[in-house]
Design an enzyme around this catalytic site. Structure first.
Site, PDB file in Angstrom:
ATOM      1  N   CYS A 100      34.498  23.144  46.043  1.00 44.15           N
ATOM      2  CA  CYS A 100      35.832  22.652  45.653  1.00 44.15           C
ATOM      3  C   CYS A 100      36.339  21.545  46.564  1.00 44.15           C
ATOM      4  O   CYS A 100      37.287  20.843  46.208  1.00 44.15           O
ATOM      5  CB  CYS A 100      36.833  23.790  45.668  1.00 44.15           C
ATOM      6  SG  CYS A 100      36.593  24.911  44.298  1.00 44.15           S
TER       7      CYS A 100
HETATM    8  N1  CO8 Z   1      42.383  41.127  32.715  1.00 39.90           N
HETATM    9  C1  CO8 Z   1      43.108  42.215  33.038  1.00 39.90           C
HETATM   10  N2  CO8 Z   1      42.997  42.852  34.229  1.00 39.90           N
HETATM   11  C2  CO8 Z   1      42.118  42.358  35.119  1.00 39.90           C
HETATM   12  C3  CO8 Z   1      41.328  41.212  34.836  1.00 39.90           C
HETATM   13  C4  CO8 Z   1      41.493  40.605  33.584  1.00 39.90           C
HETATM   14  N3  CO8 Z   1      40.786  39.509  33.235  1.00 39.90           N
HETATM   15  N4  CO8 Z   1      40.561  40.951  35.910  1.00 39.90           N
HETATM   16  C5  CO8 Z   1      40.833  41.881  36.825  1.00 39.90           C
HETATM   17  N5  CO8 Z   1      41.777  42.743  36.356  1.00 39.90           N
HETATM   18  C6  CO8 Z   1      42.340  43.909  37.032  1.00 39.90           C
HETATM   19  C7  CO8 Z   1      41.410  44.470  38.094  1.00 39.90           C
HETATM   20  O1  CO8 Z   1      40.479  45.359  37.527  1.00 39.90           O
HETATM   21  C8  CO8 Z   1      42.390  45.152  39.027  1.00 39.90           C
HETATM   22  O2  CO8 Z   1      42.743  46.403  38.474  1.00 39.90           O
HETATM   23  P1  CO8 Z   1      43.042  47.673  39.457  1.00 39.90           P
HETATM   24  O3  CO8 Z   1      44.224  47.258  40.279  1.00 39.90           O
HETATM   25  O4  CO8 Z   1      43.328  48.776  38.471  1.00 39.90           O
HETATM   26  O5  CO8 Z   1      41.795  47.842  40.272  1.00 39.90           O
HETATM   27  C9  CO8 Z   1      43.637  44.267  38.947  1.00 39.90           C
HETATM   28  O6  CO8 Z   1      43.518  43.524  37.731  1.00 39.90           O
HETATM   29  C10 CO8 Z   1      43.755  43.318  40.105  1.00 39.90           C
HETATM   30  O7  CO8 Z   1      42.504  42.609  40.275  1.00 39.90           O
HETATM   31  P2  CO8 Z   1      42.254  41.593  41.463  1.00 39.90           P
HETATM   32  O8  CO8 Z   1      42.570  42.255  42.760  1.00 39.90           O
HETATM   33  O9  CO8 Z   1      40.881  40.995  41.296  1.00 39.90           O
HETATM   34  O10 CO8 Z   1      43.360  40.490  41.093  1.00 39.90           O
HETATM   35  P3  CO8 Z   1      44.050  39.431  42.009  1.00 39.90           P
HETATM   36  O11 CO8 Z   1      45.503  39.641  41.969  1.00 39.90           O
HETATM   37  O12 CO8 Z   1      43.398  39.282  43.338  1.00 39.90           O
HETATM   38  O13 CO8 Z   1      43.764  38.067  41.183  1.00 39.90           O
HETATM   39  C11 CO8 Z   1      42.318  36.158  41.297  1.00 39.90           C
HETATM   40  C12 CO8 Z   1      42.432  37.651  40.965  1.00 39.90           C
HETATM   41  C13 CO8 Z   1      43.140  35.394  40.292  1.00 39.90           C
HETATM   42  C14 CO8 Z   1      40.851  35.773  41.174  1.00 39.90           C
HETATM   43  C15 CO8 Z   1      42.844  35.880  42.719  1.00 39.90           C
HETATM   44  O14 CO8 Z   1      42.319  36.821  43.628  1.00 39.90           O
HETATM   45  C16 CO8 Z   1      42.532  34.487  43.225  1.00 39.90           C
HETATM   46  O15 CO8 Z   1      42.832  33.487  42.602  1.00 39.90           O
HETATM   47  N6  CO8 Z   1      41.970  34.405  44.439  1.00 39.90           N
HETATM   48  C17 CO8 Z   1      41.654  33.123  45.045  1.00 39.90           C
HETATM   49  C18 CO8 Z   1      40.372  32.677  44.507  1.00 39.90           C
HETATM   50  C19 CO8 Z   1      40.044  31.258  44.899  1.00 39.90           C
HETATM   51  O16 CO8 Z   1      40.852  30.452  45.252  1.00 39.90           O
HETATM   52  N7  CO8 Z   1      38.774  30.989  44.823  1.00 39.90           N
HETATM   53  C20 CO8 Z   1      38.295  29.678  45.056  1.00 39.90           C
HETATM   54  C21 CO8 Z   1      37.158  29.558  44.128  1.00 39.90           C
HETATM   55  S1  CO8 Z   1      36.880  27.961  43.660  1.00 39.90           S
HETATM   56  C22 CO8 Z   1      35.599  27.300  44.570  1.00 39.90           C
HETATM   57  O17 CO8 Z   1      35.379  27.537  45.694  1.00 39.90           O
HETATM   58  C23 CO8 Z   1      34.709  26.390  43.844  1.00 39.90           C
HETATM   59  C24 CO8 Z   1      33.409  27.020  43.615  1.00 39.90           C
HETATM   60  C25 CO8 Z   1      32.592  26.104  42.786  1.00 39.90           C
HETATM   61  C26 CO8 Z   1      33.075  26.014  41.353  1.00 39.90           C
HETATM   62  C27 CO8 Z   1      32.519  27.056  40.477  1.00 39.90           C
HETATM   63  C28 CO8 Z   1      32.749  26.765  39.026  1.00 39.90           C
HETATM   64  C29 CO8 Z   1      32.326  27.911  38.086  1.00 39.90           C
END
Ligand code: CO8
Length: 370
Positions: free
Chosen positions: A156
């Site tokens: 990224c």
């Molecule tokens: N729908 C409904 N519920 C869901 C879903 C969904 N799709 N997904 C997860 N849940 C549930 C989980 O099961 C969990 O349930 P429970 O509490 O019962 O266990 C609950 O929702 C909470 O799950 P999470 O803890 O996973 O949710 P978060 O609040 O942490 O949100 C995010 C998830 C949005 C992914 C968040 O953690 C986030 O954005 N984190 C930062 C990530 C980030 O910035 N990453 C950078 C990556 S980009 C990068 O480096 C580039 C890489 C190269 C590119 C690749 C291209 C493909």
């Protein structure tokens, strides 16, 4: 040392938008099909049933409402769950380079430069369509640029690392007009069957022209006041796809050969890393920012970072958001924000283009409007 300016930017937005609702509908159909096909194993407790995704969760957890993709139909087909992009002959521009040509055209027009005046191209993105010849050399060929061209991948942070490298090469006198392009086909390495991440990414390409201040002739110029790049190893965002995959065929198509992450850990670890990076850079330069063009991965993450840097809540004009419409376009994100949200700024105002992501990697470019 010469001052380096960004003298023009460009953006290519693919024509196909996918709303959360469309994406979730396809995902949930896939889940229902999977659970129906595996009903006996699920009832016997041998495998866990898959759970539905939801638009409400996606908006609340990330702020993402839609994304653009190069190819839509396969992604929304529960039997395919991937973009379908036909191969092209070697004599045609590849998909990444076609995107880059559109973005480059806009950036070059904005900078008042002709393609043949470009003598350095960096194609900086989180995945290259092939290992060689370099994507950047292909772009050099198709637009008729001179000089030299190369690819770099810092996930990224590729765009800010690309700009910093271009600025250094311009300052050293290795080139006069640099073009940095960031063609991101994130849909090609996203696992659309993974509930935790199927909604995160979109496709787009950005371009920026950089040159020495004394050579630049565009009406709008942004002086680069400083660059700071950092990396710190982490397995929390990973993609193990690579040329050695076929040498271990039993694992060739495992889940880790596409994007995987520990999203919550990334959130917690990257917010302080990035806030400290931006704050220390601004302090070193003695500058106060009027705008933060942050990497566009998660709205809550950006609100945290902006609050830590500014010492108060940022309003929407101070830390513009494009991820609601574009989702995470990897390296293109902060440049899309810069491209779309700077026209109202006055001469002398300062902003920070900041990217962060896998590696971990983070890059911070401080700019001032001339
Ligand atoms: N729908 C409904 N519920 C869901 C879903 C969904 N799709 N997904 C997860 N849940 C549930 C989980 O099961 C969990 O349930 P429970 O509490 O019962 O266990 C609950 O929702 C909470 O799950 P999470 O803890 O996973 O949710 P978060 O609040 O942490 O949100 C995010 C998830 C949005 C992914 C968040 O953690 C986030 O954005 N984190 C930062 C990530 C980030 O910035 N990453 C950078 C990556 S980009 C990068 O480096 C580039 C890489 C190269 C590119 C690749 C291209 C493909």
């Amino acid at each position: 040392m010469s001052e380096i300016v960004i003298s023009g930017t460009g953006l290519y937005t693919p024509p196909n938008a996918i709303s959360n609702e469309e994406l979730v509908k396809a995902f949930n159909l896939y889940v229902d099909n999977f659970n129906d096909e595996n009903v006996a194993a699920i009832e016997a407790g041998l495998i866990e049933p898959l759970a539905h995704s939801s638009s409400e969760f996606i908006v609340k957890a990330s702020g993402i409402k839609s994304r653009y993709v190069v190819s839509k139909d396969g992604i929304l087909d529960p039997e395919v769950m991937a973009p379908l992009i036909p191969e092209r002959g070697n004599d045609k521009p590849s998909v990444m380079i076609e995107m880059a040509m559109h973005a480059a055209d806009e950036a070059l027009k904005a900078s008042g430069r002709e393609p043949e005046e470009v003598d350095l191209i960096i194609c900086a993105a989180s995945n290259m369509q092939r290992p060689y010849p370099a994507m950047a050399v292909e772009l050099q060929h198709f637009i008729g640029a001179k000089g030299f061209a190369f690819d770099m991948n810092v996930a990224c942070s590729s765009a800010t690392f690309g700009m910093a490298n271009a600025a250094g090469l311009l300052q050293a006198g290795n080139a006069k007009v640099a073009l940095v392009v960031n063609p991101e086909i994130c849909s090609g390495h996203l696992n659309f069957r993974d509930r935790d991440s199927h909604f995160i990414f979109g496709d787009a390409c950005t371009a920026a022209v950089l040159e020495r201040s004394e050579d630049a002739k565009s009406a709008e110029q942004w002086a680069i006041k400083g660059e700071k790049l950092v990396t710190q190893f982490s397995n929390n965002i990973r993609n193990n796809f690579g040329f050695l995959n076929r040498t271990a065929p039993e694992h060739q198509f495992d889940r880790d050969k596409l994007f995987v992450q520990e999203g919550r850990k990334v959130f917690k670890e990257v917010v302080p890393l990035v806030s400290d990076l931006i704050s220390s850079e601004l302090e070193r330069q003695g500058l106060t920012p009027n705008r933060l063009w942050l990497h566009q991965a998660n709205i809550n993450m950006n609100l945290f970072i902006a609050r830590k840097v500014l010492g108060r809540d940022a309003d929407i004009t101070e830390a513009p958001v494009i991820l609601d419409e574009y989702a995470n376009t990897s390296s293109a994100g902060s440049v899309i924000a810069f491209h779309k949200h700077r026209r109202d700024m006055k001469s002398g105002e300062v902003g920070v283009i900041c990217s962060f992501g896998a590696g971990y990697s983070a890059g911070c470019i401080t700019v001032q409007k001339k």
